[in-house]
Design a protein around this motif. Structure first.
Motif, mmCIF file in Angstrom:
data_model
loop_
_atom_site.group_PDB
_atom_site.id
_atom_site.type_symbol
_atom_site.label_atom_id
_atom_site.label_comp_id
_atom_site.label_asym_id
_atom_site.label_seq_id
_atom_site.Cartn_x
_atom_site.Cartn_y
_atom_site.Cartn_z
ATOM 1 N N SER A 76 0.819 -1.211 0.000
ATOM 2 C CA SER A 76 0.000 0.000 0.000
ATOM 3 C C SER A 76 0.852 1.259 0.000
ATOM 4 C CB SER A 76 -0.936 0.005 1.207
ATOM 5 O OG SER A 76 -0.206 -0.044 2.409
ATOM 6 N N GLY A 77 0.231 2.336 -0.468
ATOM 7 C CA GLY A 77 0.893 3.633 -0.470
ATOM 8 C C GLY A 77 0.772 4.319 -1.822
ATOM 9 N N ALA A 78 0.871 5.651 -1.810
ATOM 10 C CA ALA A 78 0.851 6.474 -3.021
ATOM 11 C C ALA A 78 -0.385 6.201 -3.860
ATOM 12 C CB ALA A 78 2.117 6.251 -3.843
ATOM 13 N N ALA A 79 -1.542 6.085 -3.195
ATOM 14 C CA ALA A 79 -2.832 5.876 -3.874
ATOM 15 C C ALA A 79 -2.828 4.648 -4.773
ATOM 16 C CB ALA A 79 -3.214 7.121 -4.672
ATOM 17 N N GLY A 80 -2.085 3.632 -4.364
ATOM 18 C CA GLY A 80 -2.040 2.384 -5.122
ATOM 19 C C GLY A 80 -0.925 2.314 -6.144
ATOM 20 N N ASN A 81 -0.158 3.400 -6.314
ATOM 21 C CA ASN A 81 0.879 3.433 -7.344
ATOM 22 C C ASN A 81 2.051 2.499 -7.056
ATOM 23 O OD1 ASN A 81 -0.430 5.318 -8.973
ATOM 24 N ND2 ASN A 81 0.450 7.054 -7.862
ATOM 25 N N ILE A 82 2.341 2.273 -5.785
ATOM 26 C CA ILE A 82 3.445 1.366 -5.436
ATOM 27 C C ILE A 82 3.121 -0.043 -5.913
ATOM 28 C CG2 ILE A 82 4.688 0.290 -3.509
ATOM 29 C CD1 ILE A 82 4.346 2.944 -1.984
ATOM 30 N N ALA A 83 1.905 -0.473 -5.658
ATOM 31 C CA ALA A 83 1.479 -1.805 -6.086
ATOM 32 C C ALA A 83 1.434 -1.913 -7.605
ATOM 33 C CB ALA A 83 0.114 -2.129 -5.486
ATOM 34 N N SER A 84 0.907 -0.874 -8.252
ATOM 35 C CA SER A 84 0.813 -0.887 -9.718
ATOM 36 C C SER A 84 2.197 -0.965 -10.350
ATOM 37 C CB SER A 84 0.083 0.363 -10.209
ATOM 38 O OG SER A 84 -1.260 0.374 -9.777
ATOM 39 N N ASP A 85 3.130 -0.209 -9.812
ATOM 40 C CA ASP A 85 4.495 -0.216 -10.335
ATOM 41 C C ASP A 85 5.112 -1.607 -10.200
ATOM 42 O OD1 ASP A 85 6.873 0.944 -11.403
ATOM 43 O OD2 ASP A 85 7.691 1.098 -9.383
ATOM 44 N N TYR A 86 4.856 -2.240 -9.079
ATOM 45 C CA TYR A 86 5.394 -3.586 -8.841
ATOM 46 C C TYR A 86 4.880 -4.574 -9.880
ATOM 47 C CZ TYR A 86 6.560 -7.906 -6.372
ATOM 48 O OH TYR A 86 7.049 -9.148 -6.048
ATOM 49 N N VAL A 87 3.566 -4.527 -10.132
ATOM 50 C CA VAL A 87 2.973 -5.464 -11.084
ATOM 51 C C VAL A 87 3.400 -5.144 -12.517
ATOM 52 C CG1 VAL A 87 0.803 -6.339 -12.041
ATOM 53 C CG2 VAL A 87 1.019 -5.953 -9.592
ATOM 54 N N ALA A 88 3.476 -3.862 -12.845
ATOM 55 C CA ALA A 88 3.854 -3.460 -14.201
ATOM 56 C C ALA A 88 5.223 -3.997 -14.583
ATOM 57 C CB ALA A 88 3.833 -1.936 -14.322
ATOM 58 N N HIS A 89 6.092 -4.166 -13.603
ATOM 59 C CA HIS A 89 7.441 -4.644 -13.873
ATOM 60 C C HIS A 89 7.662 -6.088 -13.418
ATOM 61 C CE1 HIS A 89 7.880 -0.192 -13.921
ATOM 62 N NE2 HIS A 89 8.668 -0.466 -14.930
ATOM 63 N N SER A 90 6.566 -6.807 -13.201
ATOM 64 C CA SER A 90 6.661 -8.216 -12.817
ATOM 65 C C SER A 90 6.673 -9.109 -14.060
ATOM 66 C CB SER A 90 5.472 -8.608 -11.927
ATOM 67 O OG SER A 90 5.531 -7.948 -10.687
ATOM 68 N N LYS A 91 7.114 -10.329 -13.884
ATOM 69 C CA LYS A 91 7.140 -11.310 -14.967
ATOM 70 C C LYS A 91 5.706 -11.586 -15.433
ATOM 71 C CE LYS A 91 9.007 -15.870 -16.095
ATOM 72 N NZ LYS A 91 9.722 -17.065 -15.555
ATOM 73 N N PRO A 92 5.425 -11.515 -16.728
ATOM 74 C CA PRO A 92 4.052 -11.714 -17.223
ATOM 75 C C PRO A 92 3.681 -13.192 -17.364
ATOM 76 C CG PRO A 92 5.491 -11.199 -19.060
ATOM 77 C CD PRO A 92 6.351 -11.119 -17.813
ATOM 78 N N ASP A 93 3.699 -13.901 -16.239
ATOM 79 C CA ASP A 93 3.427 -15.335 -16.278
ATOM 80 C C ASP A 93 2.081 -15.707 -15.656
ATOM 81 O OD1 ASP A 93 3.971 -14.814 -13.625
ATOM 82 O OD2 ASP A 93 5.808 -16.017 -13.542
ATOM 83 N N GLY A 94 1.294 -14.690 -15.259
ATOM 84 C CA GLY A 94 -0.018 -14.960 -14.687
ATOM 85 C C GLY A 94 -0.020 -15.215 -13.197
ATOM 86 N N TYR A 95 1.145 -15.158 -12.571
ATOM 87 C CA TYR A 95 1.219 -15.446 -11.137
ATOM 88 C C TYR A 95 1.276 -14.192 -10.265
ATOM 89 C CZ TYR A 95 1.948 -20.242 -12.601
ATOM 90 O OH TYR A 95 1.775 -21.485 -13.165
ATOM 91 N N THR A 96 1.499 -13.039 -10.883
ATOM 92 C CA THR A 96 1.507 -11.773 -10.153
ATOM 93 C C THR A 96 0.530 -10.826 -10.830
ATOM 94 O OG1 THR A 96 3.843 -12.074 -9.577
ATOM 95 C CG2 THR A 96 2.921 -9.878 -9.296
ATOM 96 N N LEU A 97 -0.544 -10.505 -10.126
ATOM 97 C CA LEU A 97 -1.623 -9.696 -10.683
ATOM 98 C C LEU A 97 -1.896 -8.483 -9.797
ATOM 99 C CD1 LEU A 97 -4.053 -12.686 -11.338
ATOM 100 C CD2 LEU A 97 -2.511 -11.636 -13.019
ATOM 101 N N SER A 98 -2.532 -7.484 -10.369
ATOM 102 C CA SER A 98 -2.909 -6.288 -9.617
ATOM 103 C C SER A 98 -4.399 -6.306 -9.341
ATOM 104 C CB SER A 98 -2.548 -5.031 -10.417
ATOM 105 O OG SER A 98 -3.134 -3.879 -9.840
ATOM 106 N N PHE A 99 -4.778 -6.014 -8.085
ATOM 107 C CA PHE A 99 -6.183 -5.786 -7.776
ATOM 108 C C PHE A 99 -6.363 -4.277 -7.815
ATOM 109 C CE2 PHE A 99 -10.211 -5.712 -5.616
ATOM 110 C CZ PHE A 99 -10.810 -6.888 -6.050
ATOM 111 N N GLY A 100 -6.786 -3.792 -8.979
ATOM 112 C CA GLY A 100 -6.812 -2.352 -9.220
ATOM 113 C C GLY A 100 -8.188 -1.737 -9.087
ATOM 114 N N THR A 101 -8.236 -0.421 -9.254
ATOM 115 C CA THR A 101 -9.478 0.337 -9.106
ATOM 116 C C THR A 101 -9.564 1.409 -10.195
ATOM 117 O OG1 THR A 101 -8.583 2.115 -7.730
ATOM 118 C CG2 THR A 101 -9.208 0.079 -6.596
ATOM 119 N N ALA A 102 -10.695 2.084 -10.213
ATOM 120 C CA ALA A 102 -10.869 3.198 -11.143
ATOM 121 C C ALA A 102 -9.891 4.328 -10.843
ATOM 122 C CB ALA A 102 -12.297 3.720 -11.068
ATOM 123 N N ALA A 103 -9.293 4.308 -9.651
ATOM 124 C CA ALA A 103 -8.275 5.302 -9.316
ATOM 125 C C ALA A 103 -6.902 4.851 -9.800
ATOM 126 C CB ALA A 103 -8.242 5.545 -7.804
#
Length: 335
Positions: A76-103
């Motif tokens: 958590s933190g930065a209105a969800g941006n920390i989590a989004s950044d983590y997922v955006a740069h994760s391996k695209p293998d389907g095992y790391t996903l983002s639970f995102g929002t309209a924000a």
């Protein structure tokens, strides 16, 4: 001239083809047989927040559909941006996903000018989960009004006097109130908190006068008589609080057409195999169509949202455009 059956070149070619086939088959098999390990949902908001409550509601049912554990990992933190950044740069293998929002995948793009990722290009929208209604919630000991009209009149007569809470800069609760104030020409002081529990607590304690928070978050306090609800932010009434009118139906100038609902959904990093995305989408759809899950969400003031990945991609894009317009109209920027 063709190679003879015993030609060394023929053996080399055959060995190369066999090696290539041995690499291709496991890759295809891995896609078809996904998942082979636990799937992690990266959560950008604190435990106990409205977003977290929704994720935890589908956690076990989704795990049953996938046949593997589903883990919620909090960043958590930065209105969800920390989590989004983590997922955006994760391996695209389907095992790391983002639970995102309209924000996280909409308004943040308008508010934060230097994000290390693109909320659309760096993610694949997998599946929405819910449409979530906010509701204008007040502490009558701080601002003693009974209707939206009275609320607007009192705030207009006292510019800058009243503080409103949000669950963080750029969060849906912030943007809903910002849109409301911009439409009606109200001047209030924004007080951001680290998440839903802290924000609603500030209203209950009288530290702030009000909040546009999720129905599911304020419902216990409303039933306990600690807060008053003046209007839901959706275009239609919410069955869980059917006695509370919509803001759009209030007749107050500037509120016509007001609709500031938000959604929650699941995203994968760009490059994730379409087979995995489709399998995830189907699993989420099955969970949301389960009567007990649907009824549980609706009793909390939420509406199940089922879309294909392509439909969800359009939802995300349209949402990003809308919040960019709101941020510009309200002159809001985080950095």
């Amino acid at each position: 001239m063709a190679d003879s059956p015993s030609s060394p070149l023929r053996f080399v070619r055959r060995a190369f083809l066999l090696a290539a086939a041995s690499l291709a088959v496991p890759a295809a098999f891995a896609q078809q047989d996904w998942p082979q390990q636990p799937v992690t949902l990266i959560m950008g908001f604190p435990a106990g927040s409205g977003v977290d409550v929704v994720a935890r509601t589908i956690q076990e049912p989704l795990a049953k559909q996938l046949g593997r554990p589903v883990i919620i990992d909090y960043k958590s933190g930065a209105a969800g941006n920390i989590a989004s950044d983590y997922v955006a740069h994760s391996k695209p293998d389907g095992y790391t996903l983002s639970f995102g929002t309209a924000a996280t995948h909409g308004s943040n793009a308008a508010l934060y000018k230097k994000l290390p990722f693109d909320v659309e290009a760096d993610f694949i929208p997998v599946a929405p989960v819910l449409d979530v209604s906010n509701v204008l919630t007040i502490n009558p000991d701080v601002i003693n009004v009974r209707t939206l009209k009275e609320f607007v009149e009192l705030v207009k007569a006292n510019p800058g006097k009243y503080n409103y809470a949000s669950t963080g800069n750029g969060a849906g609760t912030h943007m809903a109130f910002a849109e409301f104030n911009a439409r009606l020409g109200l001047t209030m002081v924004h007080v951001p908190y680290k998440g839903g529990p802290e924000a609603i607590t500030s209203v209950v304690r009288g530290e702030t006068c009000c909040i546009m928070n999720q129905v599911q978050t304020v419902l216990p306090h409303y039933k306990a008589g600690k807060v008053r609800l003046l209007g839901v932010t959706t275009a239609t009434a919410v069955p869980a609080v059917k006695e509370v009118p919509t803001i759009a139906s209030s007749g107050v100038p500037g509120t016509k057409g007001f609709d500031s609902s938000i959604w929650f959904g699941i995203f994968a990093p760009k490059g994730t195999d379409p087979h995995i995305v489709d399998k995830l989408n189907a699993a989420v759809k099955t969970v949301l169509e389960t009567p007990e899950i649907r009824e549980r969400f609706e009793s909390q003031g939420n509406t199940v949202r089922i879309e294909t990945p392509a439909q969800f991609r359009k939802t995300v894009h349209d949402n990003r455009v809308k919040w960019a317009e709101v941020a510009k109209a309200a002159n809001i920027s985080i950095d």
